[in-house]
Design an enzyme around this catalytic site. Structure first.
Site, PDB file in Angstrom:
ATOM      1  N   GLY A   1      61.078  35.193  19.471  1.00 42.29           N
ATOM      2  CA  GLY A   1      59.638  34.985  19.417  1.00 42.29           C
ATOM      3  C   GLY A   1      59.299  33.514  19.554  1.00 42.29           C
TER       4      GLY A   1
ATOM      5  N   GLY B   1      55.779  32.540  19.451  1.00 42.40           N
ATOM      6  CA  GLY B   1      54.406  32.300  19.009  1.00 42.40           C
ATOM      7  C   GLY B   1      54.437  31.118  18.054  1.00 42.40           C
TER       8      GLY B   1
ATOM      9  N   GLY C   1      57.618  31.441  15.675  1.00 40.17           N
ATOM     10  CA  GLY C   1      58.923  31.251  16.315  1.00 40.17           C
ATOM     11  C   GLY C   1      59.036  29.915  17.034  1.00 40.17           C
TER      12      GLY C   1
ATOM     13  CB  SER D   1      35.950  33.688  16.620  1.00 39.95           C
ATOM     14  OG  SER D   1      36.194  32.988  15.442  1.00 39.95           O
TER      15      SER D   1
ATOM     16  NE  ARG E   1      39.054  38.173   9.775  1.00 36.35           N
ATOM     17  CZ  ARG E   1      39.958  37.508  10.467  1.00 36.35           C
ATOM     18  NH1 ARG E   1      41.145  38.038  10.680  1.00 36.35           N
ATOM     19  NH2 ARG E   1      39.688  36.326  10.958  1.00 36.35           N
TER      20      ARG E   1
ATOM     21  CG  HIS F   1      42.133  41.035  14.383  1.00 36.87           C
ATOM     22  ND1 HIS F   1      42.041  40.439  15.620  1.00 36.87           N
ATOM     23  CD2 HIS F   1      42.259  40.017  13.495  1.00 36.87           C
ATOM     24  CE1 HIS F   1      42.104  39.121  15.474  1.00 36.87           C
ATOM     25  NE2 HIS F   1      42.253  38.837  14.199  1.00 36.87           N
TER      26      HIS F   1
ATOM     27  CD  GLU G   1      49.997  39.838  13.304  1.00 39.01           C
ATOM     28  OE1 GLU G   1      49.676  38.882  14.048  1.00 39.01           O
ATOM     29  OE2 GLU G   1      49.485  40.976  13.398  1.00 39.01           O
TER      30      GLU G   1
ATOM     31  NE  ARG H   1      45.459  37.502   9.415  1.00 38.97           N
ATOM     32  CZ  ARG H   1      44.554  36.880  10.175  1.00 38.97           C
ATOM     33  NH1 ARG H   1      44.038  35.738   9.785  1.00 38.97           N
ATOM     34  NH2 ARG H   1      44.167  37.411  11.317  1.00 38.97           N
TER      35      ARG H   1
HETATM   36  C1  LIG Z   1      42.164  37.607  19.428  1.00 39.12           C
HETATM   37  C2  LIG Z   1      42.811  37.073  18.190  1.00 39.12           C
HETATM   38  C3  LIG Z   1      42.284  35.953  17.577  1.00 39.12           C
HETATM   39  C4  LIG Z   1      42.885  35.442  16.423  1.00 39.12           C
HETATM   40  N1  LIG Z   1      42.342  34.335  15.825  1.00 39.12           N
HETATM   41  C5  LIG Z   1      42.929  33.829  14.721  1.00 39.12           C
HETATM   42  C6  LIG Z   1      42.412  32.659  14.094  1.00 39.12           C
HETATM   43  O1  LIG Z   1      41.431  32.082  14.538  1.00 39.12           O
HETATM   44  N2  LIG Z   1      43.042  32.201  12.993  1.00 39.12           N
HETATM   45  C7  LIG Z   1      44.144  32.800  12.457  1.00 39.12           C
HETATM   46  O2  LIG Z   1      44.675  32.319  11.464  1.00 39.12           O
HETATM   47  N3  LIG Z   1      44.662  33.907  13.059  1.00 39.12           N
HETATM   48  C8  LIG Z   1      44.089  34.426  14.160  1.00 39.12           C
HETATM   49  N4  LIG Z   1      44.620  35.542  14.750  1.00 39.12           N
HETATM   50  C9  LIG Z   1      45.896  36.080  14.261  1.00 39.12           C
HETATM   51  C10 LIG Z   1      47.028  35.205  14.800  1.00 39.12           C
HETATM   52  O3  LIG Z   1      46.755  34.812  16.118  1.00 39.12           O
HETATM   53  C11 LIG Z   1      48.385  35.911  14.788  1.00 39.12           C
HETATM   54  O4  LIG Z   1      48.590  36.542  13.572  1.00 39.12           O
HETATM   55  C12 LIG Z   1      49.501  34.904  14.985  1.00 39.12           C
HETATM   56  O5  LIG Z   1      49.245  34.092  16.109  1.00 39.12           O
HETATM   57  C13 LIG Z   1      50.856  35.587  15.102  1.00 39.12           C
HETATM   58  O6  LIG Z   1      51.814  34.594  15.396  1.00 39.12           O
HETATM   59  P1  LIG Z   1      53.354  34.951  15.431  1.00 39.12           P
HETATM   60  O7  LIG Z   1      54.034  33.698  15.827  1.00 39.12           O
HETATM   61  O8  LIG Z   1      53.745  35.586  14.157  1.00 39.12           O
HETATM   62  O9  LIG Z   1      53.510  36.052  16.564  1.00 39.12           O
HETATM   63  P2  LIG Z   1      53.042  36.104  18.112  1.00 39.12           P
HETATM   64  O10 LIG Z   1      52.181  34.970  18.507  1.00 39.12           O
HETATM   65  O11 LIG Z   1      52.527  37.487  18.305  1.00 39.12           O
HETATM   66  O12 LIG Z   1      54.382  35.921  18.896  1.00 39.12           O
HETATM   67  C14 LIG Z   1      55.338  36.945  18.982  1.00 39.12           C
HETATM   68  C15 LIG Z   1      56.468  36.470  19.863  1.00 39.12           C
HETATM   69  O13 LIG Z   1      57.535  37.398  19.765  1.00 39.12           O
HETATM   70  C16 LIG Z   1      57.975  37.761  21.050  1.00 39.12           C
HETATM   71  N5  LIG Z   1      58.494  39.121  20.957  1.00 39.12           N
HETATM   72  C17 LIG Z   1      57.923  40.205  20.395  1.00 39.12           C
HETATM   73  N6  LIG Z   1      58.769  41.247  20.442  1.00 39.12           N
HETATM   74  C18 LIG Z   1      59.881  40.809  21.045  1.00 39.12           C
HETATM   75  C19 LIG Z   1      61.114  41.415  21.395  1.00 39.12           C
HETATM   76  N7  LIG Z   1      61.382  42.694  21.110  1.00 39.12           N
HETATM   77  N8  LIG Z   1      62.031  40.665  22.048  1.00 39.12           N
HETATM   78  C20 LIG Z   1      61.802  39.360  22.360  1.00 39.12           C
HETATM   79  N9  LIG Z   1      60.658  38.736  22.016  1.00 39.12           N
HETATM   80  C21 LIG Z   1      59.720  39.457  21.386  1.00 39.12           C
HETATM   81  C22 LIG Z   1      56.776  37.618  21.958  1.00 39.12           C
HETATM   82  O14 LIG Z   1      57.208  37.440  23.277  1.00 39.12           O
HETATM   83  C23 LIG Z   1      56.147  36.358  21.349  1.00 39.12           C
HETATM   84  O15 LIG Z   1      56.791  35.228  21.879  1.00 39.12           O
HETATM   85  C24 LIG Z   1      44.016  36.076  15.884  1.00 39.12           C
HETATM   86  C25 LIG Z   1      44.531  37.209  16.505  1.00 39.12           C
HETATM   87  C26 LIG Z   1      43.929  37.716  17.643  1.00 39.12           C
HETATM   88  C27 LIG Z   1      44.460  38.958  18.246  1.00 39.12           C
END
Ligand SMILES: Cc1cc2nc3c(=O)[nH]c(=O)nc-3n(C[C@H](O)[C@H](O)[C@H](O)COP(=O)(O)OP(=O)(O)OC[C@H]3O[C@@H](n4cnc5c(N)ncnc54)[C@H](O)[C@@H]3O)c2cc1C
Length: 637
Positions: free
Chosen positions: A40, A42, A45, A284, A330, A401, A425, A435
């Site tokens: 990951g 994001g 990661g 948002s 929310r 969401h 997440e 949350r």
């Molecule tokens: C539209 C929207 C707006 C948002 N706005 C906000 C905000 O303003 N403030 C806030 O705090 N939160 C917000 N959130 C929530 C927040 O964006 C997410 O919870 C957060 O970005 C998740 O980050 P992460 O690094 O955990 O995962 P992600 O960003 O989802 O990254 C997951 C990563 O894992 C990889 N991956 C997944 N499965 C596999 C697999 N099997 N094999 C290899 N790679 C894999 C993907 O390729 C990606 O690189 C928002 C969410 C959405 C949908």
């Protein structure tokens, strides 16, 4: 299974410092001997990979997208919380901690949440140092706005693109390490299995999404930062590639899955407009700083909003919750929107929408000020709906969401598999049953920049290094299993597309395990999901081959996992015989229709253990002990 959260002893505010001191360290010269896999890219990661490589570990990083900076985090709009108290409005680590525990309806672990609040300020400093262009006041100080569930302004933002800017920061740090040779980046790879040797995570097996090849990678520890599973509902605000596969396959290998029924339904999204839609768009929560939510007082009133006079409007959130008004959390805002629509006051063609109106704010502050704050969101809304929100109120409705549930982790963010850490997440850790807005980015970056660099060191230093290579039979077993699943999916050659099954699963979950749930509906959903799963394995159509780029095949694997996981979600909802946060069982509500918890019997985390295909999962419970906050009925009045 005994769940040991490994919460350090001592006063709440001193736990993390003390723990960091007590954790064993890996000598700088020895760090280069360890291999760490991060899945990951994001915010969780990306920041973890960069920080671990910066420390000297050898990191292999994997993601589904063609570039790490296309992770779902890029979509985050509104902002990131931190208790800097720049506004001088009464914020502190304690207040951020308290708001988060209360916002989560007292179903999160105190020690984790307090640490999150403590680290929130460091995140802002780190990101500013990277050059993240946060909004600033005239005098140069970083600006803040408010988000739901808080009475202070603590949300740092970069217009409506906060996730994108933060991710560019993490991606820059990651790229530096790729260039330095400390991170090897593997894009377009999907992790399809977790390899466990003698009870320890020792590697992963992935499918190369371009060539179709199945590849094995070994390491001394594995970090999953694979995001949330909201797409189990088919329609959600998440990116199309968000999925549960990595987490679910780790669950099948022994990682407990915590609170899967805690899903978040966001009140401010563009309403569904057709049966063939594949995605929903978030507007948002920051918009609720200035937008006022209302419906016509008279059910069935189909006049245009401009024809409905002030006295004929019901600003139901402001009226019902005068202290927090439009900025209630929310779960509360979503349930109230549903309630208004259920009584016939919903607006728009479907009657499944409420207004979010900026006319007062524009009158008060001027169009230019509102455009500066929300310009890109207004533009996005207009592009999708062909309505101009500067002139007519937006129409919004709740949509799936975010997922508070995830793999169970202890205070070190380690799962129930030794050496498997889970961040962002993908874990369950900090948000309880609901949350608060702007807290996900904070958690993902706290996990990646500031927690895992310490706790993974403690694990590696305390473990005798065993050199497991990809020649170990456990890797070949995984490989064979994946290969046979790919062949099976391709051989069915049925009549229904993968998306058709996915959409039906989403409809079942939305109908019976969505904004409100009841026992009869949940039982029915369980049966429907089982039947659908059965039909999937007999009638799914996956065209193309396994030895090539094949997106239908990719999706089929993810949907197969969603079809198993969806049932686990329902089982968890059935087992939690109370209402709390995003889990609202109609059988447990106060006289004012608010969620009614049962602290005596359900003040715990449910951590589910896999027992085999089509077998009942085993429930483990981690009791939640509150020593610093008093459990109370949540009130935002
Ligand atoms: C539209 C929207 C707006 C948002 N706005 C906000 C905000 O303003 N403030 C806030 O705090 N939160 C917000 N959130 C929530 C927040 O964006 C997410 O919870 C957060 O970005 C998740 O980050 P992460 O690094 O955990 O995962 P992600 O960003 O989802 O990254 C997951 C990563 O894992 C990889 N991956 C997944 N499965 C596999 C697999 N099997 N094999 C290899 N790679 C894999 C993907 O390729 C990606 O690189 C928002 C969410 C959405 C949908």
């Amino acid at each position: 299974m005994r769940l040991d959260a490994k919460i350090p002893a001592g006063p709440l505010a001193e736990k993390w410092d003390r723990h960091r001191f007590e954790l064993k360290l890996v000598n700088p010269a020895n760090k280069r001997k360890f291999e760490i896999i991060v899945v990951g890219t994001g915010l969780a990661g990306g920041s973890a990979s960069a920080s671990l490589a910066e420390l000297g570990y050898n990191v292999k990083t994997f993601c589904i997208q063609d570039s790490p900076r296309r992770a779902h985090s890029i979509a985050a709009q509104g902002g990131i919380n931190a208790s800097k108290n720049y506004q001088n409005d009464g914020d502190s680590d304690w207040r951020l901690f308290y708001d988060t525990v209360k916002g989560g309806d007292f179903r999160a672990r105190e020690a984790n949440v307090y640490r999150l609040a403590q680290l929130s300020g460091n995140i802002i400093d780190q990101c500013v140092a990277q050059g993240v262009p946060f909004a600033r006041e005239y005098g140069g100080q970083l600006a803040n706005r408010s988000f739901g569930g808080a009475q202070v302004s603590r949300t740092f933002y970069a217009r409506g693109q906060t996730g994108q800017q933060l991710l560019l920061g993490a991606y820059s740090a990651l790229s530096r390490q790729i260039a330095a040779g400390k991170v090897t980046m593997y894009p377009r790879r999907e992790m399809l299995d977790m390899v466990v040797v003698d009870g320890q995570a020792k590697g992963i097996v992935v499918r190369n999404l371009v060539t179709g090849g199945i590849e094995k990678y070994a390491a001394d520890a594995v970090v999953l930062a694979t995001g949330g599973y909201a797409n189990v509902f088919f329609l959600s605000t998440n990116a199309m590639a968000s999925n549960v596969t990595a987490a679910y396959r780790a669950y099948k290998k022994g990682a407990c899955f915590a609170n899967p029924c805690f899903t978040q339904i966001h009140p401010t999204c563009i309403p569904v407009h057709g049966a063939y839609q594949s995605k929903l768009t978030l507007m948002s929560e920051s918009l609720r700083n200035d937008g006022r939510v209302w419906v016509p007082k008279k059910p069935g009133d189909k006049r245009s909003p401009s024809q409905i006079t002030e006295s004929e409007r019901d600003y139901y959130l402001e009226n019902k919750y005068p202290s927090f008004g439009n900025l209630v959390p929310r779960d509360v805002a979503s349930r109230n929107a549903k309630e208004q629509c259920d009584t016939g006051k919903g607006v728009g063609e479907t009657g499944l929408a409420v207004y979010l109106d900026f006319s007062d704010a524009i009158k008060r502050d001027g169009k230019e000020v509102i455009a500066k704050k929300y310009g890109n969101l207004f533009q996005m809304y207009e592009k999708i709906t062909a309505d101009n929100p500067y002139e007519t109120p937006m129409m919004i409705y709740p949509a799936v969401h975010y997922t508070m549930g995830g793999l169970w982790v202890d205070y070190n963010l380690m799962s129930t598999i030794d050496g498997l850490f889970v961040l962002g997440e993908a874990n369950f850790s900090d948000h309880g049953a609901n949350r608060l807005g702007a807290s996900a980015l904070m958690q993902g970056l706290a996990d990646g920049y500031f927690i895992i660099p310490y706790t993974i060191g403690g694990y590696l230093a305390g473990n005798t290094k065993k050199n497991v290579t990809t020649e170990h039979p456990a890797f070949n077993e995984s490989l064979a299993q994946i290969d046979s699943q790919v062949k099976r999916l391709l051989s069915i050659k049925g009549k229904r597309t993968v998306d058709d099954f996915h959409r039906q699963l989403g409809n079942i979950l939305w109908e019976y395990c969505g904004m409100s749930r009841n026992d009869a509906g949940l039982e029915k959903a369980r049966g429907l999901i089982k039947d659908l799963r059965g039909e999937f394995w007999e009638n799914v159509l996956v065209p193309g081959s396994g030895s090539d780029f094949n997106q239908s095949l990719e999706r089929a694997g993810r949907v197969a996992d969603f079809l198993e996981f969806g049932e686990l979600l329902v089982i968890d909802a059935l087992a939690r015989r109370e209402s709390c946060g995003g889990h609202f069982n109609e059988g447990y509500q106060t006289e004012e229709n608010e969620a009614k918890r049962d602290d005596e019997n359900f003040c715990h985390v449910s951590a589910w253990e896999y027992t085999g295909y089509e077998k009942e999962p085993l429930q483990n419970r981690e009791p939640l002990v509150f020593e610093n906050v008093k459990l109370s009925q949540r009130s935002y009045k």
